[in-house]
Design a protein around this motif. Structure first.
Motif, short mmCIF file in Angstrom:
data_model
loop_
_atom_site.label_atom_id
_atom_site.label_comp_id
_atom_site.label_asym_id
_atom_site.label_seq_id
_atom_site.Cartn_x
_atom_site.Cartn_y
_atom_site.Cartn_z
N MET A 1 -140.53 -40.56 -17.44
CA MET A 1 -139.25 -41.06 -17.55
C MET A 1 -139.19 -41.68 -15.98
N ARG A 2 -139.56 -40.75 -14.97
CA ARG A 2 -139.42 -41.45 -13.83
C ARG A 2 -140.34 -42.54 -13.43
N ALA A 3 -141.50 -42.09 -13.76
CA ALA A 3 -142.48 -43.55 -13.81
C ALA A 3 -142.10 -44.54 -14.50
N SER A 4 -141.48 -44.51 -15.60
CA SER A 4 -140.91 -46.08 -16.09
C SER A 4 -139.97 -46.33 -15.26
N ARG A 5 -139.04 -45.38 -14.78
CA ARG A 5 -137.97 -45.90 -13.88
C ARG A 5 -138.56 -46.77 -12.65
N LEU A 6 -139.55 -46.06 -11.88
CA LEU A 6 -140.10 -46.53 -10.61
C LEU A 6 -140.78 -47.87 -11.06
N LEU A 7 -141.39 -48.11 -12.33
CA LEU A 7 -141.94 -49.40 -12.55
C LEU A 7 -140.78 -50.46 -12.77
N SER A 8 -139.76 -49.95 -13.19
CA SER A 8 -138.61 -51.07 -13.32
C SER A 8 -138.04 -51.49 -12.05
N LEU A 9 -137.78 -50.16 -10.98
CA LEU A 9 -137.53 -50.80 -9.72
C LEU A 9 -138.27 -51.73 -8.94
N LEU A 10 -139.65 -51.41 -9.02
CA LEU A 10 -140.74 -52.13 -8.37
C LEU A 10 -140.72 -53.95 -9.20
N LEU A 11 -140.50 -53.84 -10.49
CA LEU A 11 -140.48 -55.14 -10.92
C LEU A 11 -138.94 -55.88 -10.71
N LEU A 12 -138.09 -55.19 -10.54
CA LEU A 12 -136.71 -55.85 -9.97
C LEU A 12 -136.82 -56.27 -8.74
N LEU A 13 -137.45 -55.58 -7.78
CA LEU A 13 -137.72 -56.00 -6.29
C LEU A 13 -138.53 -57.25 -6.37
N GLN A 14 -139.44 -57.21 -7.23
CA GLN A 14 -140.33 -58.25 -7.49
C GLN A 14 -139.93 -59.61 -7.67
N THR A 15 -139.01 -59.48 -8.98
CA THR A 15 -138.37 -60.77 -9.44
C THR A 15 -137.17 -61.15 -8.74
N ARG A 16 -136.25 -60.38 -8.31
CA ARG A 16 -135.15 -60.81 -7.60
C ARG A 16 -134.85 -60.80 -6.25
N GLY A 17 -135.89 -60.17 -5.48
CA GLY A 17 -135.95 -60.15 -4.08
C GLY A 17 -134.98 -59.15 -3.70
N ARG A 18 -134.52 -59.32 -2.61
CA ARG A 18 -133.61 -58.39 -1.69
C ARG A 18 -132.56 -57.72 -2.66
N MET A 19 -132.27 -56.46 -2.59
CA MET A 19 -131.13 -55.77 -3.53
C MET A 19 -130.71 -54.56 -2.85
N THR A 20 -129.41 -54.40 -2.68
CA THR A 20 -129.04 -53.03 -2.42
C THR A 20 -129.02 -52.02 -3.14
N ALA A 21 -129.09 -50.87 -2.36
CA ALA A 21 -129.12 -49.49 -3.19
C ALA A 21 -128.05 -49.52 -4.24
N THR A 22 -126.70 -50.01 -4.29
CA THR A 22 -125.94 -49.96 -5.12
C THR A 22 -126.22 -50.84 -6.28
N GLU A 23 -126.76 -52.14 -6.03
CA GLU A 23 -127.13 -53.09 -7.00
C GLU A 23 -128.27 -52.54 -7.89
N ILE A 24 -129.15 -51.64 -7.28
CA ILE A 24 -130.36 -51.29 -8.20
C ILE A 24 -129.84 -50.16 -8.80
N ALA A 25 -128.99 -49.35 -8.49
CA ALA A 25 -128.33 -48.22 -9.20
C ALA A 25 -127.55 -48.46 -10.25
N ASP A 26 -126.87 -49.68 -10.30
CA ASP A 26 -126.25 -50.14 -11.40
C ASP A 26 -127.22 -50.70 -12.33
N GLU A 27 -128.30 -51.23 -12.00
CA GLU A 27 -129.03 -51.94 -12.83
C GLU A 27 -129.81 -51.04 -13.67
#
Length: 335
Positions: A1-27
């Motif tokens: 579960m955590r590995a999938s979440r880490l991958l999602s976090l990495l891809l989020l930053l790769q595709t969207r650029g800078r994001m705040t911790a709150t934005e990432i948490a909401d996503e």
């Protein structure tokens, strides 16, 4: 579960650029504290994640860093091909690009996901327009799409409902495909409105650019517009009696959502009939709809609508009460 979440976090930053911790948490639907821990885990694994401080700060990847890991499961890879829209892609002038992207994606997938994706494409087909109607002719869709993509001002001549033609200078924000028809969401004089692309008579993409609002959410705007449109469309109510067994035909004729709600609140009557109250656009429109039901629907209220139905029935009786005339004008009789 955590590995999938880490991958999602990495891809989020790769595709969207800078994001705040709150934005990432909401996503990711986790707590901000979890985001902090996950960022630390990525950094410990060698991923160059940096934190920019200040009011405009947030997490970002080192400029130019890209991961080659796609992490697609068999089901995810298959769903990408189910989501393909070859017809709309062709209308937007992107058919060749969509086909090339599909080939590249297939080539990049491992054997098992590739096989599932190919079977998905072979076994499912998406046909966008509704029954008994074709897609709108939209000869200026390519120009509109270009203006949306490049954030350029769009000058158009537009045919409103009825014979009225208007000219508009628009800031086009996005395109929506609904039931085979394309709709443009665009700002005009500071107000975001919708325009049916098939009603555009002339279109010119100007060299002038505009800045699309970063907080404009096309999907949210369309949901709100659709809800408001439905509330504006129904201006009155009708009370009818529906014959037993006619529910499916009534849904097809009037609309499933409207009829289902009316049936849930309806009251039974003798002989299996059901008394319903349902919204209508106007008495003239309702007369056209209910006449299609023949003797399976009786209009009770409003009185004006019942009178219109009686008038139509009388006209039909006069029309069909005599034998049809032959080409000479005389009544035709059987031998």
């Amino acid at each position: 579960m955590r590995a999938s979440r880490l991958l999602s976090l990495l891809l989020l930053l790769q595709t969207r650029g800078r994001m705040t911790a709150t934005e990432i948490a909401d996503e990711l639907e986790v707590s901000v504290r979890t985001v902090y821990r996950d960022v630390e885990a990525l950094s410990a694994a060698g991923v160059p994640v940096y934190a920019d401080r200040g009011p405009l700060g947030g997490y970002r990847l080192l400029d130019g860093y890209r991961t080659r890991l796609n992490g697609l499961t068999v089901e995810e890879a298959s769903s990408l091909f189910l989501a393909g829209l070859p017809g709309p892609a062709a209308e937007l002038g992107l058919a060749d690009f969509a086909a090339a992207a599909e080939l590249k994606l297939l080539a990049a997938l491992p054997p098992e996901p590739r096989s599932h994706a190919a079977r998905m494409r072979e076994r499912f087909h998406l046909d966008v327009p509704g029954w008994y109607r074709g897609a709108d002719e939209a000869p200026f869709l390519t120009e509109v799409a270009e203006a949306v993509w490049d954030e350029r001002v769009l000058r158009l001549r537009y045919r409103r409902w009825g014979p009225t033609e208007v000219e508009r200078l628009l800031h086009p924000y996005g395109l929506v495909l609904k039931g085979g028809s394309w709709y443009l969401a665009a700002a005009c004089s500071g107000t975001v409105r919708t325009y049916r692309v098939g009603r555009i008579i002339e279109a010119e993409v100007l060299s002038e650019r505009f800045e699309r609002p970063q907080d404009f959410d096309l999907a949210a705007f369309w949901r709100e517009f659709a809800a408001e449109f439905a509330s504006r469309m129904y201006t009155a109510e009708a009370v009818v009696r529906l014959a037993p067994g006619a529910e499916d035909l009534f849904r097809f004729t009037v609309g499933q959502d409207v009829v289902d709600k009316a049936l849930a609140d309806g009251s039974p009557e003798p002989g299996g009939w059901t008394r319903l109250t349902l919204p209508i656009e106007s008495v003239t429109h309702a007369r056209w709809l209910f006449l299609r039901m023949g003797v399976l629907v009786e209009v009770l209220e409003p009185a004006e609508l019942r009178a219109l139905m009686a008038e139509a029935v009388a006209d039909l009786s006069r029309l069909y009460g005599t034998a049809p005339e032959d080409e000479s004008g005389a009544a035709a009789h059987g031998s």
